[in-house]
Design an enzyme around this catalytic site. Sequence first.
Site, short mmCIF file in Angstrom:
data_model
loop_
_atom_site.label_atom_id
_atom_site.label_comp_id
_atom_site.label_asym_id
_atom_site.label_seq_id
_atom_site.Cartn_x
_atom_site.Cartn_y
_atom_site.Cartn_z
N SER A 89 0.82 -1.19 0.00
CA SER A 89 0.00 0.00 0.00
C SER A 89 0.86 1.25 0.00
CB SER A 89 -0.92 -0.02 1.22
OG SER A 89 -1.90 0.98 1.11
N ASN A 90 0.22 2.40 0.03
CA ASN A 90 0.88 3.69 0.12
C ASN A 90 0.48 4.32 1.43
OD1 ASN A 90 1.82 3.34 -2.48
ND2 ASN A 90 0.93 5.22 -3.26
#
Length: 222
Positions: free
Chosen positions: A33-34
Amino acid sequence: LIAFFQPKPLAGKRVLLTAGPTVEPIDPVRVISNRSSGKTGYALARAAREAGAQVTLVSGPTALPAPRGVDVYPVQTARQMHQAVMAQARQADIFIAVAAVADWHVKNAATQKMKKTESGAGAPVLEFEPNPDILADVARLDGGPWCVGFAAETENLSEYAQAKRQRKNIPLLVGNLAHEVMDADDTRLVLFDDRGEHPLPAAGKLDAARRLVAEIAARLPR
Ligand code: CTP
Ligand code: CA
Protein backbone atom coordinates in the site's frame (compact mmCIF):
# COMPACT_ATOMS: atom_id res chain seq x y z
CA LEU A 1 -26.28 31.70 10.11
CA ILE A 2 -23.90 34.13 8.42
CA ALA A 3 -22.55 31.30 6.26
CA PHE A 4 -26.12 30.54 5.15
CA PHE A 5 -26.45 33.92 3.46
CA GLN A 6 -23.06 33.86 1.77
CA PRO A 7 -22.97 32.87 -1.92
CA LYS A 8 -21.79 29.29 -2.36
CA PRO A 9 -18.88 29.26 -4.82
CA LEU A 10 -19.54 25.69 -6.06
CA ALA A 11 -23.36 25.74 -6.08
CA GLY A 12 -24.69 23.47 -8.83
CA LYS A 13 -21.27 21.89 -9.51
CA ARG A 14 -20.58 18.17 -9.32
CA VAL A 15 -17.25 17.32 -7.71
CA LEU A 16 -15.65 13.88 -7.91
CA LEU A 17 -12.68 13.11 -5.65
CA THR A 18 -10.36 10.24 -4.86
CA ALA A 19 -8.83 9.91 -1.39
CA GLY A 20 -6.88 7.59 0.86
CA PRO A 21 -4.44 4.87 -0.17
CA THR A 22 -5.07 1.93 -2.47
CA VAL A 23 -4.13 -1.55 -1.29
CA GLU A 24 -2.79 -4.20 -3.64
CA PRO A 25 -2.92 -7.83 -2.57
CA ILE A 26 0.17 -10.04 -2.40
CA ASP A 27 -2.01 -12.91 -1.23
CA PRO A 28 -5.37 -12.99 0.61
CA VAL A 29 -3.80 -11.79 3.89
CA ARG A 30 -0.95 -9.52 2.74
CA VAL A 31 -0.99 -6.24 0.86
CA ILE A 32 1.24 -3.51 -0.54
CA SER A 33 0.00 0.00 0.00
CA ASN A 34 0.88 3.69 0.12
CA ARG A 35 0.96 5.84 3.24
CA SER A 36 -2.14 8.03 3.33
CA SER A 37 -4.55 8.79 6.17
CA GLY A 38 -7.15 10.22 3.78
CA LYS A 39 -7.45 13.38 5.91
CA THR A 40 -6.71 15.84 3.10
CA GLY A 41 -9.11 14.22 0.64
CA TYR A 42 -11.92 13.91 3.20
CA ALA A 43 -11.42 17.53 4.29
CA LEU A 44 -11.65 18.62 0.64
CA ALA A 45 -14.82 16.58 0.12
CA ARG A 46 -16.33 18.30 3.15
CA ALA A 47 -15.18 21.75 2.01
CA ALA A 48 -16.59 21.20 -1.50
CA ARG A 49 -19.92 20.14 0.03
CA GLU A 50 -19.92 23.25 2.25
CA ALA A 51 -19.28 25.28 -0.91
CA GLY A 52 -22.55 23.97 -2.35
CA ALA A 53 -21.27 21.18 -4.63
CA GLN A 54 -22.76 17.72 -5.07
CA VAL A 55 -19.82 15.58 -3.95
CA THR A 56 -18.80 11.99 -4.73
CA LEU A 57 -15.78 10.50 -3.00
CA VAL A 58 -14.10 7.31 -4.25
CA SER A 59 -12.03 6.22 -1.28
CA GLY A 60 -9.45 3.61 -0.47
CA PRO A 61 -9.53 2.20 3.07
CA THR A 62 -9.22 4.87 5.79
CA ALA A 63 -10.26 5.16 9.44
CA LEU A 64 -12.37 8.27 8.69
CA PRO A 65 -16.16 8.66 8.82
CA ALA A 66 -17.96 9.64 5.60
CA PRO A 67 -18.27 13.44 5.45
CA ARG A 68 -21.89 14.56 5.91
CA GLY A 69 -23.83 14.81 2.65
CA VAL A 70 -21.08 13.18 0.57
CA ASP A 71 -21.60 9.96 -1.48
CA VAL A 72 -18.74 7.60 -0.65
CA TYR A 73 -17.72 4.65 -2.86
CA PRO A 74 -15.24 2.44 -1.00
CA VAL A 75 -12.61 0.61 -3.07
CA GLN A 76 -9.45 -1.37 -2.34
CA THR A 77 -7.20 -1.57 -5.41
CA ALA A 78 -6.08 1.07 -7.91
CA ARG A 79 -7.85 -0.84 -10.68
CA GLN A 80 -11.13 -0.72 -8.71
CA MET A 81 -10.60 3.00 -8.07
CA HIS A 82 -9.93 3.56 -11.78
CA GLN A 83 -13.13 1.73 -12.72
CA ALA A 84 -15.28 3.61 -10.18
CA VAL A 85 -13.86 6.98 -11.26
CA MET A 86 -14.14 6.39 -15.01
CA ALA A 87 -17.79 5.34 -14.55
CA GLN A 88 -18.59 8.75 -13.02
CA ALA A 89 -16.04 11.16 -14.49
CA ARG A 90 -18.12 12.35 -17.46
CA GLN A 91 -20.90 13.55 -15.13
CA ALA A 92 -18.46 15.59 -13.01
CA ASP A 93 -17.58 19.27 -13.45
CA ILE A 94 -14.46 19.01 -11.29
CA PHE A 95 -12.21 16.01 -10.56
CA ILE A 96 -9.78 16.22 -7.63
CA ALA A 97 -7.31 13.34 -7.38
CA VAL A 98 -6.06 13.23 -3.80
CA ALA A 99 -5.61 9.47 -3.43
CA ALA A 100 -2.17 7.99 -2.92
CA VAL A 101 -2.61 5.44 -5.69
CA ALA A 102 -0.24 2.48 -5.75
CA ASP A 103 1.79 2.76 -8.94
CA TRP A 104 2.03 -1.01 -9.34
CA HIS A 105 0.10 -4.12 -8.41
CA VAL A 106 1.56 -7.57 -7.80
CA LYS A 107 1.30 -9.50 -11.05
CA ASN A 108 1.90 -12.87 -9.42
CA ALA A 109 -0.38 -12.40 -6.39
CA ALA A 110 -1.22 -15.76 -4.80
CA THR A 111 -4.81 -16.95 -4.47
CA GLN A 112 -4.01 -18.80 -1.21
CA LYS A 113 -1.95 -17.59 1.75
CA MET A 114 1.76 -18.03 0.98
CA LYS A 115 3.58 -20.21 3.50
CA LYS A 116 7.04 -19.32 4.80
CA THR A 117 8.26 -22.84 4.17
CA GLU A 118 7.33 -22.80 0.48
CA SER A 119 9.41 -19.83 -0.68
CA GLY A 120 12.60 -21.07 -2.26
CA ALA A 121 15.50 -18.98 -0.93
CA GLY A 122 13.49 -17.91 2.12
CA ALA A 123 11.59 -14.99 0.57
CA PRO A 124 9.04 -14.77 -2.24
CA VAL A 125 9.86 -12.87 -5.42
CA LEU A 126 7.14 -10.39 -6.35
CA GLU A 127 6.54 -9.33 -9.93
CA PHE A 128 5.01 -5.90 -10.43
CA GLU A 129 2.80 -4.54 -13.18
CA PRO A 130 1.86 -0.84 -13.60
CA ASN A 131 -1.57 0.38 -12.50
CA PRO A 132 -3.61 2.72 -14.71
CA ASP A 133 -3.04 6.44 -14.10
CA ILE A 134 -6.52 7.56 -13.02
CA LEU A 135 -5.86 11.31 -13.16
CA ALA A 136 -4.17 11.17 -16.57
CA ASP A 137 -7.04 9.08 -17.96
CA VAL A 138 -9.69 11.51 -16.66
CA ALA A 139 -7.68 14.48 -18.01
CA ARG A 140 -7.71 12.83 -21.45
CA LEU A 141 -11.53 12.58 -21.60
CA ASP A 142 -13.20 14.72 -24.26
CA GLY A 143 -15.44 17.21 -22.46
CA GLY A 144 -14.27 15.76 -19.13
CA PRO A 145 -14.10 17.58 -15.79
CA TRP A 146 -11.67 20.33 -14.78
CA CYS A 147 -8.86 18.38 -13.13
CA VAL A 148 -6.83 18.99 -9.98
CA GLY A 149 -3.90 16.75 -9.04
CA PHE A 150 -1.87 16.37 -5.86
CA ALA A 151 1.80 15.55 -5.51
CA ALA A 152 3.60 14.72 -2.32
CA GLU A 153 7.30 14.90 -3.04
CA THR A 154 10.30 14.33 -0.76
CA GLU A 155 12.60 16.76 -2.62
CA ASN A 156 12.71 19.26 -5.56
CA LEU A 157 9.01 20.11 -5.09
CA SER A 158 8.80 22.99 -7.59
CA GLU A 159 10.57 21.19 -10.38
CA TYR A 160 8.80 17.83 -9.96
CA ALA A 161 5.36 19.35 -9.40
CA GLN A 162 5.39 21.62 -12.45
CA ALA A 163 6.70 18.75 -14.61
CA LYS A 164 3.97 16.46 -13.27
CA ARG A 165 1.26 19.05 -14.01
CA GLN A 166 2.43 19.35 -17.59
CA ARG A 167 2.86 15.58 -18.08
CA LYS A 168 -0.70 14.88 -16.87
CA ASN A 169 -1.99 17.88 -18.82
CA ILE A 170 -4.02 19.39 -15.95
CA PRO A 171 -4.69 23.06 -15.11
CA LEU A 172 -3.89 22.82 -11.37
CA LEU A 173 -1.54 20.69 -9.31
CA VAL A 174 -1.27 20.97 -5.53
CA GLY A 175 2.13 20.14 -4.11
CA ASN A 176 3.38 19.47 -0.63
CA LEU A 177 6.41 17.95 1.01
CA ALA A 178 5.66 14.38 2.06
CA HIS A 179 7.39 14.57 5.45
CA GLU A 180 5.40 17.72 6.35
CA VAL A 181 1.98 16.35 5.53
CA MET A 182 2.09 12.61 6.24
CA ASP A 183 -0.20 11.71 9.18
CA ALA A 184 -0.16 15.39 10.23
CA ASP A 185 -3.19 17.56 10.97
CA ASP A 186 -1.52 20.66 9.49
CA THR A 187 -0.42 21.11 5.92
CA ARG A 188 1.50 23.57 3.74
CA LEU A 189 0.24 23.55 0.15
CA VAL A 190 1.80 25.08 -2.92
CA LEU A 191 -0.34 25.61 -6.04
CA PHE A 192 1.14 25.11 -9.49
CA ASP A 193 -0.75 26.44 -12.51
CA ASP A 194 0.10 27.88 -15.93
CA ARG A 195 1.12 31.16 -14.29
CA GLY A 196 3.62 29.57 -11.93
CA GLU A 197 3.94 28.70 -8.27
CA HIS A 198 1.70 30.01 -5.45
CA PRO A 199 2.43 28.95 -1.84
CA LEU A 200 -0.56 28.97 0.55
CA PRO A 201 -0.11 29.69 4.27
CA ALA A 202 0.34 26.69 6.61
CA ALA A 203 -3.04 25.68 8.04
CA GLY A 204 -5.07 22.85 9.52
CA LYS A 205 -6.25 20.41 6.86
CA LEU A 206 -9.86 21.66 6.94
CA ASP A 207 -8.86 25.34 6.65
CA ALA A 208 -6.40 24.45 3.89
CA ALA A 209 -9.17 22.51 2.12
CA ARG A 210 -11.57 25.47 2.34
CA ARG A 211 -8.91 27.78 0.92
CA LEU A 212 -8.16 25.31 -1.86
CA VAL A 213 -11.86 25.07 -2.77
CA ALA A 214 -11.93 28.87 -3.06
CA GLU A 215 -8.81 28.77 -5.27
CA ILE A 216 -10.41 26.11 -7.48
CA ALA A 217 -13.70 28.04 -7.74
CA ALA A 218 -11.80 31.18 -8.76
CA ARG A 219 -9.98 29.31 -11.55
CA LEU A 220 -12.97 27.48 -13.06
CA PRO A 221 -13.71 28.50 -16.63
CA ARG A 222 -17.10 30.21 -16.72
N1 CTP B 1 -2.61 9.43 -9.61
C1 CTP B 1 -3.67 8.71 -10.14
N2 CTP B 1 -3.47 7.41 -10.54
C2 CTP B 1 -2.27 6.84 -10.43
C3 CTP B 1 -1.17 7.56 -9.88
C4 CTP B 1 -1.39 8.86 -9.47
O1 CTP B 1 -4.78 9.25 -10.24
N3 CTP B 1 -2.11 5.57 -10.84
C5 CTP B 1 -2.84 10.83 -9.20
C6 CTP B 1 -2.70 11.08 -7.71
O2 CTP B 1 -3.94 10.94 -7.06
C7 CTP B 1 -2.20 12.53 -7.68
C8 CTP B 1 -1.38 12.65 -8.95
O3 CTP B 1 -1.83 11.61 -9.82
O4 CTP B 1 -3.25 13.45 -7.80
C9 CTP B 1 0.09 12.57 -8.77
O5 CTP B 1 0.43 11.36 -8.14
P1 CTP B 1 1.95 10.98 -7.95
O6 CTP B 1 2.08 9.63 -7.33
O7 CTP B 1 2.62 12.15 -7.27
O8 CTP B 1 2.44 10.98 -9.48
P2 CTP B 1 2.96 9.85 -10.40
O9 CTP B 1 2.59 10.25 -11.79
O10 CTP B 1 2.50 8.49 -9.96
O11 CTP B 1 4.54 9.98 -10.28
P3 CTP B 1 5.61 9.43 -9.16
O12 CTP B 1 4.85 8.56 -8.17
O13 CTP B 1 6.61 8.68 -9.96
O14 CTP B 1 6.17 10.67 -8.52
CA1 CA C 1 2.82 7.64 -7.88
